[in-house]
Motif scaffolding. Structure first.
Motif, PDB file in Angstrom:
ATOM      1  N   PRO A 216       2.557  -2.829  -4.737  1.00 13.79           N
ATOM      2  CA  PRO A 216       2.342  -2.691  -3.294  1.00 13.79           C
ATOM      3  C   PRO A 216       0.866  -2.751  -2.938  1.00 13.79           C
ATOM      4  O   PRO A 216      -0.005  -2.408  -3.741  1.00 13.79           O
ATOM      5  CB  PRO A 216       2.923  -1.305  -2.989  1.00 13.79           C
ATOM      6  CG  PRO A 216       2.751  -0.541  -4.269  1.00 13.79           C
ATOM      7  CD  PRO A 216       2.969  -1.551  -5.359  1.00 13.79           C
ATOM      8  N   THR A 217       0.590  -3.200  -1.731  1.00 14.65           N
ATOM      9  CA  THR A 217      -0.763  -3.105  -1.197  1.00 14.65           C
ATOM     10  C   THR A 217      -0.982  -1.680  -0.690  1.00 14.65           C
ATOM     11  O   THR A 217      -0.026  -0.906  -0.516  1.00 14.65           O
ATOM     12  CB  THR A 217      -0.970  -4.084  -0.035  1.00 14.65           C
ATOM     13  OG1 THR A 217      -0.121  -3.686   1.068  1.00 14.65           O
ATOM     14  CG2 THR A 217      -0.619  -5.517  -0.449  1.00 14.65           C
ATOM     15  N   HIS A 218      -2.231  -1.333  -0.442  1.00 16.36           N
ATOM     16  CA  HIS A 218      -2.501  -0.007   0.105  1.00 16.36           C
ATOM     17  C   HIS A 218      -1.861   0.152   1.479  1.00 16.36           C
ATOM     18  O   HIS A 218      -1.407   1.258   1.844  1.00 16.36           O
ATOM     19  CB  HIS A 218      -4.004   0.241   0.181  1.00 16.36           C
ATOM     20  CG  HIS A 218      -4.648   0.415  -1.158  1.00 16.36           C
ATOM     21  ND1 HIS A 218      -4.382   1.477  -1.984  1.00 16.36           N
ATOM     22  CD2 HIS A 218      -5.545  -0.359  -1.830  1.00 16.36           C
ATOM     23  CE1 HIS A 218      -5.079   1.367  -3.106  1.00 16.36           C
ATOM     24  NE2 HIS A 218      -5.793   0.260  -3.036  1.00 16.36           N
TER      25      HIS A 218
ATOM     26  N   ASP B 145      -7.534  -9.332  -3.864  1.00 20.18           N
ATOM     27  CA  ASP B 145      -6.629  -9.627  -4.968  1.00 20.18           C
ATOM     28  C   ASP B 145      -7.164 -10.798  -5.789  1.00 20.18           C
ATOM     29  O   ASP B 145      -7.114 -10.770  -7.031  1.00 20.18           O
ATOM     30  CB  ASP B 145      -5.225  -9.943  -4.432  1.00 20.18           C
ATOM     31  CG  ASP B 145      -4.257 -10.248  -5.551  1.00 20.18           C
ATOM     32  OD1 ASP B 145      -4.034  -9.377  -6.412  1.00 20.18           O
ATOM     33  OD2 ASP B 145      -3.727 -11.377  -5.588  1.00 20.18           O
ATOM     34  N   ALA B 146      -7.682 -11.809  -5.112  1.00 18.13           N
ATOM     35  CA  ALA B 146      -8.203 -12.973  -5.827  1.00 18.13           C
ATOM     36  C   ALA B 146      -9.378 -12.591  -6.722  1.00 18.13           C
ATOM     37  O   ALA B 146      -9.463 -13.043  -7.880  1.00 18.13           O
ATOM     38  CB  ALA B 146      -8.627 -14.047  -4.827  1.00 18.13           C
ATOM     39  N   ARG B 147     -10.278 -11.747  -6.202  1.00 24.39           N
ATOM     40  CA  ARG B 147     -11.431 -11.342  -6.994  1.00 24.39           C
ATOM     41  C   ARG B 147     -11.002 -10.469  -8.181  1.00 24.39           C
ATOM     42  O   ARG B 147     -11.535 -10.592  -9.284  1.00 24.39           O
ATOM     43  CB  ARG B 147     -12.420 -10.570  -6.113  1.00 24.39           C
ATOM     44  CG  ARG B 147     -13.715 -10.217  -6.811  1.00 24.39           C
ATOM     45  CD  ARG B 147     -14.588 -11.436  -6.985  1.00 24.39           C
ATOM     46  NE  ARG B 147     -15.822 -11.115  -7.732  1.00 24.39           N
ATOM     47  CZ  ARG B 147     -15.968 -11.279  -9.022  1.00 24.39           C
ATOM     48  NH1 ARG B 147     -14.978 -11.786  -9.746  1.00 24.39           N
ATOM     49  NH2 ARG B 147     -17.104 -10.973  -9.619  1.00 24.39           N
TER      50      ARG B 147
ATOM     51  N   HIS C  36       1.217   4.752  -7.892  1.00 25.01           N
ATOM     52  CA  HIS C  36       2.115   3.777  -7.275  1.00 25.01           C
ATOM     53  C   HIS C  36       2.596   2.726  -8.269  1.00 25.01           C
ATOM     54  O   HIS C  36       3.018   1.633  -7.885  1.00 25.01           O
ATOM     55  CB  HIS C  36       1.413   3.147  -6.078  1.00 25.01           C
ATOM     56  CG  HIS C  36       0.916   4.180  -5.120  1.00 25.01           C
ATOM     57  ND1 HIS C  36      -0.424   4.481  -4.982  1.00 25.01           N
ATOM     58  CD2 HIS C  36       1.581   5.054  -4.314  1.00 25.01           C
ATOM     59  CE1 HIS C  36      -0.560   5.467  -4.118  1.00 25.01           C
ATOM     60  NE2 HIS C  36       0.631   5.833  -3.700  1.00 25.01           N
ATOM     61  N   GLY C  37       2.564   3.078  -9.570  1.00 23.59           N
ATOM     62  CA  GLY C  37       3.122   2.255 -10.611  1.00 23.59           C
ATOM     63  C   GLY C  37       2.067   1.389 -11.290  1.00 23.59           C
ATOM     64  O   GLY C  37       0.889   1.453 -10.956  1.00 23.59           O
ATOM     65  N   PRO C  38       2.486   0.626 -12.281  1.00 23.31           N
ATOM     66  CA  PRO C  38       3.831   0.602 -12.846  1.00 23.31           C
ATOM     67  C   PRO C  38       4.035   1.682 -13.909  1.00 23.31           C
ATOM     68  O   PRO C  38       3.088   2.363 -14.307  1.00 23.31           O
ATOM     69  CB  PRO C  38       3.893  -0.790 -13.502  1.00 23.31           C
ATOM     70  CG  PRO C  38       2.484  -1.034 -13.949  1.00 23.31           C
ATOM     71  CD  PRO C  38       1.626  -0.417 -12.876  1.00 23.31           C
ATOM     72  N   VAL C  39       5.292   1.802 -14.345  1.00 24.31           N
ATOM     73  CA  VAL C  39       5.646   2.662 -15.467  1.00 24.31           C
ATOM     74  C   VAL C  39       5.714   1.771 -16.707  1.00 24.31           C
ATOM     75  O   VAL C  39       6.413   0.750 -16.705  1.00 24.31           O
ATOM     76  CB  VAL C  39       6.997   3.364 -15.233  1.00 24.31           C
ATOM     77  CG1 VAL C  39       7.383   4.197 -16.445  1.00 24.31           C
ATOM     78  CG2 VAL C  39       6.929   4.229 -13.978  1.00 24.31           C
TER      79      VAL C  39
ATOM     80  N   VAL D  22       5.810   3.063   1.298  1.00 21.15           N
ATOM     81  CA  VAL D  22       6.105   3.864   0.102  1.00 21.15           C
ATOM     82  C   VAL D  22       6.067   5.353   0.426  1.00 21.15           C
ATOM     83  O   VAL D  22       6.994   6.104   0.083  1.00 21.15           O
ATOM     84  CB  VAL D  22       5.127   3.522  -1.033  1.00 21.15           C
ATOM     85  CG1 VAL D  22       5.406   4.399  -2.257  1.00 21.15           C
ATOM     86  CG2 VAL D  22       5.229   2.046  -1.403  1.00 21.15           C
ATOM     87  N   TRP D  23       4.999   5.811   1.068  1.00 18.33           N
ATOM     88  CA  TRP D  23       4.885   7.236   1.382  1.00 18.33           C
ATOM     89  C   TRP D  23       5.950   7.701   2.379  1.00 18.33           C
ATOM     90  O   TRP D  23       6.599   8.730   2.139  1.00 18.33           O
ATOM     91  CB  TRP D  23       3.479   7.548   1.887  1.00 18.33           C
ATOM     92  CG  TRP D  23       2.443   7.566   0.799  1.00 18.33           C
ATOM     93  CD1 TRP D  23       2.611   7.216  -0.514  1.00 18.33           C
ATOM     94  CD2 TRP D  23       1.074   7.950   0.930  1.00 18.33           C
ATOM     95  NE1 TRP D  23       1.425   7.353  -1.209  1.00 18.33           N
ATOM     96  CE2 TRP D  23       0.470   7.807  -0.348  1.00 18.33           C
ATOM     97  CE3 TRP D  23       0.301   8.400   1.995  1.00 18.33           C
ATOM     98  CZ2 TRP D  23      -0.873   8.096  -0.576  1.00 18.33           C
ATOM     99  CZ3 TRP D  23      -1.044   8.692   1.770  1.00 18.33           C
ATOM    100  CH2 TRP D  23      -1.625   8.547   0.498  1.00 18.33           C
TER     101      TRP D  23
END
Length: 375
Positions: free
Chosen positions: A292-294, A366-368, A249-252, A301-302
């Motif tokens: 993106p988040t899961h 995300d914070a951790r 799911h990235g990045p490139v 995305v999917w």
């Protein structure tokens, strides 16, 4: 002029739920007409949520249905997805089938499509999502600059099939290919390891480019969708540097190769060499906004990837494109995957540590995660 959307059904509601969500996108060129399943509670809930009939056999599919998404396991997983696809095509229904299929199943489906004058599209899913498409497009631009040097890739066994399609798209095909069997660890090394190695390494050539492939060859039959350390990570090397898909799911990311110019040899400070390339950034990446988040992957995305696959199917229906044209490429992908996985051997079960319940804090917020990467 507004064109009528063709009516389509979705078969299966496990991964099929991703396909169902795609039909909520205004850009999808089909209208959801029903769900074909075995009548489980989940399938009934899906039919209620999307306001469509629940069908339990091919005979119940209405005559005005023109396409079907077959999202049902096939022979590789002991399912009948290929048989279902052929039964639908025998009724004159175009089919988009989710991977994987064995080479013989794919050949049978292509022959059935040709016999009935319908489209059969094989979808490996990940190849249609936006970050992977960005990587494929970038790889093609890199290849246009000169010969590629190598491919270094890693994936879980669950998505090894799709990895070969991603590489085939990026490299312009998979032929010629050949693989070297992975070598076992010496007993002296295995004896001191804390656990069995999760990855097996396969080397060889794909599309004429040297390949190193590391596969997490582990699978829990009780929970086959989980325990992957990663999905896809791919690096393609060129003369000027490396192009990397960091994650599915990235990045490139482009990493420029460090080249020390000859003019630096007599200087007291290397960085005072006059060459302009020393001022180029070491890294460039394509990432619009935050990753993106899961939840966004599963819900946005999917499904958008499925919209792309359905859009290709609709275009092929309109153009009357012979399915064998694209089918020959997918047959080659199937065969390359089959040969590679035979050499890797049957997947081992993950370690008890990996399959144990996830302890609190193991999935980082995300914070951790920011605390770890930016102390």
């Amino acid at each position: 002029m507004v064109h009528r959307k063709r009516r389509a059904i979705v078969c299966g509601t496990k991964f099929g739920r991703v396909y169902l969500k795609a039909f909520l996108d205004p850009a999808v060129p089909f209208e959801l007409a029903g769900i074909l399943g075995r009548g489980s509670d989940r399938t009934r809930r899906c039919a209620e949520r999307y306001g469509v009939p629940l069908l339990t056999s091919v005979a119940e599919v209405p005559d005005d249905v023109e396409a079907a998404c077959v999202v049902v396991g096939a022979g590789a997983g002991g399912g009948e997805g290929a048989i279902l696809a052929q039964a639908l095509m025998d009724r004159g229904i175009h089919v988009l089938e989710e991977h994987p299929l064995l080479p013989s199943e794919l050949a049978d489906c292509l022959r059935t499509a040709h016999r009935n004058g319908v489209q059969f599209h094989f979808n490996t899913h990940y190849v249609t999502i936006a970050p992977v498409r960005a990587f494929i497009d970038a790889a093609r631009r890199l290849a246009a600059l000169g010969p590629l040097s190598f491919v270094d890739a890693a994936c879980s066994i669950q998505v090894a099939y799709t990895l070969f399609d991603i590489l085939g798209e990026a490299l312009g095909g998979v032929r010629p290919w050949a693989f070297v069997p992975p070598a076992p660890w010496p007993e002296a090394v295995s004896r001191i390891a804390a656990s069995a190695p999760p990855y097996r390494t396969l080397e060889g050539v794909l599309a004429g480019v040297p390949l190193t492939l590391r596969v997490q060859n582990e699978l829990d039959p009780r929970d086959p969708d989980n325990h992957s350390h990663q999905l896809h990570r791919i690096t393609i090397g060129g003369r000027g540097g490396c192009l990397t898909l960091v994650d599915t799911h990235g990045p490139v990311v482009w990493t420029s190769r460090l080249h020390l110019p000859a003019s630096a040899a007599p200087l007291a400070a290397i960085d005072e060499a006059p060459e302009a390339h020393l001022d180029y950034p070491t890294v460039a990446w394509a990432l619009d906004g935050p990753p993106p988040t899961h939840r966004q992957v599963l819900g946005q995305v999917w499904p958008r990837g499925v919209v792309q696959a359905l859009t290709r199917l609709a275009a092929a229906i309109d153009a009357g494109t012979p399915p064998l044209e694209r089918g020959q490429y997918h047959l080659a992908v199937c065969e390359a995957w089959r040969q590679a996985t035979r050499l890797l051997g049957f997947p081992a079960p993950p370690s008890a540590r990996e399959t144990a319940p996830v302890p609190p804090g193991a999935i980082l917020s995300d914070a951790r995660a920011q605390e770890i990467v930016r102390p």
